[in-house]
Write a protein that holds these residues in place. Structure first.
Motif, mmCIF file in Angstrom:
data_model
loop_
_atom_site.group_PDB
_atom_site.id
_atom_site.type_symbol
_atom_site.label_atom_id
_atom_site.label_comp_id
_atom_site.label_asym_id
_atom_site.label_seq_id
_atom_site.Cartn_x
_atom_site.Cartn_y
_atom_site.Cartn_z
ATOM 1 N N SER A 46 -53.114 -86.055 43.971
ATOM 2 C CA SER A 46 -52.313 -84.952 43.940
ATOM 3 C C SER A 46 -51.520 -85.272 41.986
ATOM 4 O O SER A 46 -51.193 -84.171 41.308
ATOM 5 C CB SER A 46 -51.371 -84.697 45.221
ATOM 6 O OG SER A 46 -51.925 -84.372 45.836
ATOM 7 N N GLY A 50 -51.266 -82.977 38.889
ATOM 8 C CA GLY A 50 -50.183 -82.433 38.837
ATOM 9 C C GLY A 50 -49.482 -83.147 37.256
ATOM 10 O O GLY A 50 -48.899 -81.780 36.296
ATOM 11 N N LYS A 53 -52.537 -80.705 35.471
ATOM 12 C CA LYS A 53 -51.752 -79.187 34.704
ATOM 13 C C LYS A 53 -50.594 -79.171 34.180
ATOM 14 O O LYS A 53 -49.984 -78.180 33.393
ATOM 15 C CB LYS A 53 -51.161 -78.767 36.487
ATOM 16 C CG LYS A 53 -50.454 -77.258 35.850
ATOM 17 C CD LYS A 53 -49.880 -77.312 38.140
ATOM 18 C CE LYS A 53 -49.119 -76.122 37.580
ATOM 19 N NZ LYS A 53 -48.280 -75.178 38.856
ATOM 20 N N GLU A 377 -49.292 -82.059 42.174
ATOM 21 C CA GLU A 377 -49.402 -80.505 42.961
ATOM 22 C C GLU A 377 -51.349 -80.682 43.587
ATOM 23 O O GLU A 377 -52.382 -81.336 43.490
ATOM 24 C CB GLU A 377 -50.995 -80.075 41.406
ATOM 25 C CG GLU A 377 -51.467 -78.245 41.952
ATOM 26 C CD GLU A 377 -52.099 -77.963 40.936
ATOM 27 O OE1 GLU A 377 -52.039 -76.612 40.346
ATOM 28 O OE2 GLU A 377 -51.902 -78.320 39.734
#
Length: 417
Positions: A46, A50, A53, A377
């Motif tokens: 995650s 992130g 992104k 994310e």
């Protein structure tokens, strides 16, 4: 019937295992190891999502996906080039720009800086820069605003200046009709009308000025240094910029983000791969404990196995009984790990911020990285892959001990031999 019997007996054996403290401890260690591996894998994946992104929204939002830059001369008919770009599927927008390299004096020497002249009416379509500055600063870069400049927050601190101060820059004066020959540098004064906060090297090395003023500095009329492009899919930038560049009569340099910022993306992917392999090994080690647990359970339950076989339970059902035990370890470990991993992944940025405030430390420095916070994310595909990997490993780890259980000789075991 035999399958449901195997599930029932396997569940009873799993619960009865608690009576043997040593086997119970090994089983707990294997379950905890699987949970830890799955949870940490979800959290770290995650975090990598992130970073990707943030790379796309922040760094690639401000830096161009691709650029066409005049080689032997500036681009004069840039409006036609923008029209050509709009005709190519996959190119979302295009805007002209000016680039001027200069030097700003600071305590102890000079700081290299790149001035970028932008057209605020077109720049918003290809850049997210307006999101990282205020409206007043952005409007100060409009047409006929004069010698205004907005600089990065980091550069402003390094120069010990404030908004409203005057910034002296040494800018080379370009010889008319050439993009490569310059006369001696000349000092120009700019008024700092705003700042932007993005993080990373860009914030310390790039400043923005009005397009018309940058053209006057270089002695250009309506000519520009180049045209920057925004793509619907950033990974299509290398192909699309070449498609557009090869269609032009003027000789242009074709640059894309994979050449200027591609190392950042490659670093993220490399870290993701290394973490995947490392945490997969953590899960594999935990699954080896499942093997140990089942081997000891088989030895502990030899009498029960012999009785079940004598009563007519098939050897394949005996194998299923112990596969159920090992799979339960995996299911419980994966469930706990997935739950903890998802909760942490959803709150990772907030937790990191609290740790920074509590211990007065900075986990990620904006002067080094392109962001100054820990991004996260959660993507459910990562959860499914992590859980599936752990379940597959735990299931495979049950095969050998379960197969050994089928080799128990009832006559020898029950006779005490």
């Amino acid at each position: 019937m035999s399958r449901s019997l195997a599930l029932t007996v396997g569940w009873r054996f799993y619960r009865a295992r608690q009576s043997n403290k040593f086997i119970s401890f090994i089983a707990f260690a294997s379950t905890a190891g699987i949970a830890l591996g799955v949870g940490v894998l979800i959290v770290l994946l995650s975090a990598m999502n992130g970073f990707e992104k943030a790379l796309e929204e922040r760094l690639l939002g401000v830096t161009p996906h691709a650029e066409l830059i005049g080689v032997n001369a500036p681009i004069d008919d840039w409006q036609r080039l923008i029209d050509d770009a709009k005709k190519i599927p996959g190119i979302a927008a295009a805007a002209p720009f000016m680039k001027i390299n200069g030097l700003v004096q600071k305590k102890g020497g000079f700081q290299a800086i790149q001035l970028v002249g932008i057209d605020t009416q077109l720049e918003g379509a290809v850049s997210t820069l307006p999101q990282f500055t205020d409206k007043v600063s952005w409007n100060s870069l409009g047409p006929k605003q004069g010698n205004h400049v907005i600089v990065g927050r980091s550069l402003l601190k390094k120069l010990n200046l404030e908004i409203g101060d005057t910034l002296a820059l040494y800018v080379p004066k370009q010889v008319s009709g050439s993009s490569s020959n310059f006369a001696s540098a000349k000092s120009h004064r700019f008024v700092i009308t705003g700042t932007y906060t993005l993080g990373g090297e860009l914030e310390s090395t790039t400043a923005y000025i009005p397009m018309d003023y940058s053209q006057s500095l270089q002695g250009f009329g309506n000519e520009v240094s180049g045209v920057r492009l925004k793509m619907d899919d950033v990974f299509m930038a290398p192909r699309l910029v070449r498609q557009l560049g090869y269609s032009q009569e003027q000789i242009v340099n074709m640059l894309d983000w994979t050449r200027t910022q591609g190392h950042v993306y490659q670093d993220i992917q490399l870290v993701r791969l290394v973490m995947y392999l490392a945490l997969a090994l953590v899960i594999a080690v935990a699954c080896f404990n499942v093997v140990s647990t089942l081997v000891m359970s088989v030895r502990d339950k030899q009498s029960e196995i012999a009785i079940l076989i004598t009563m007519g339970l098939s050897r394949s059902s005996v194998m299923q009984v112990f596969m159920v035990q090992g799979t339960l370890n995996g299911i419980i470990g994966c469930s706990i790990g997935a739950f903890i991993g998802v909760i942490l992944a959803l709150n990772l940025s907030a937790l990191a911020k609290q740790i920074e405030e509590l211990f007065n430390v900075q986990i990620i420095s904006g002067d080094v990285y392109f962001i100054d916070f820990l991004p996260s994310e959660l993507q459910w595909n990562d959860v499914y892959i992590s859980v599936g990997l752990a379940l597959a490993m735990s299931l495979l780890s049950t095969l050998y001990p379960a197969w050994k259980a089928t080799k128990v000789d009832p006559a020898e075991t029950l006779s005490g031999g």
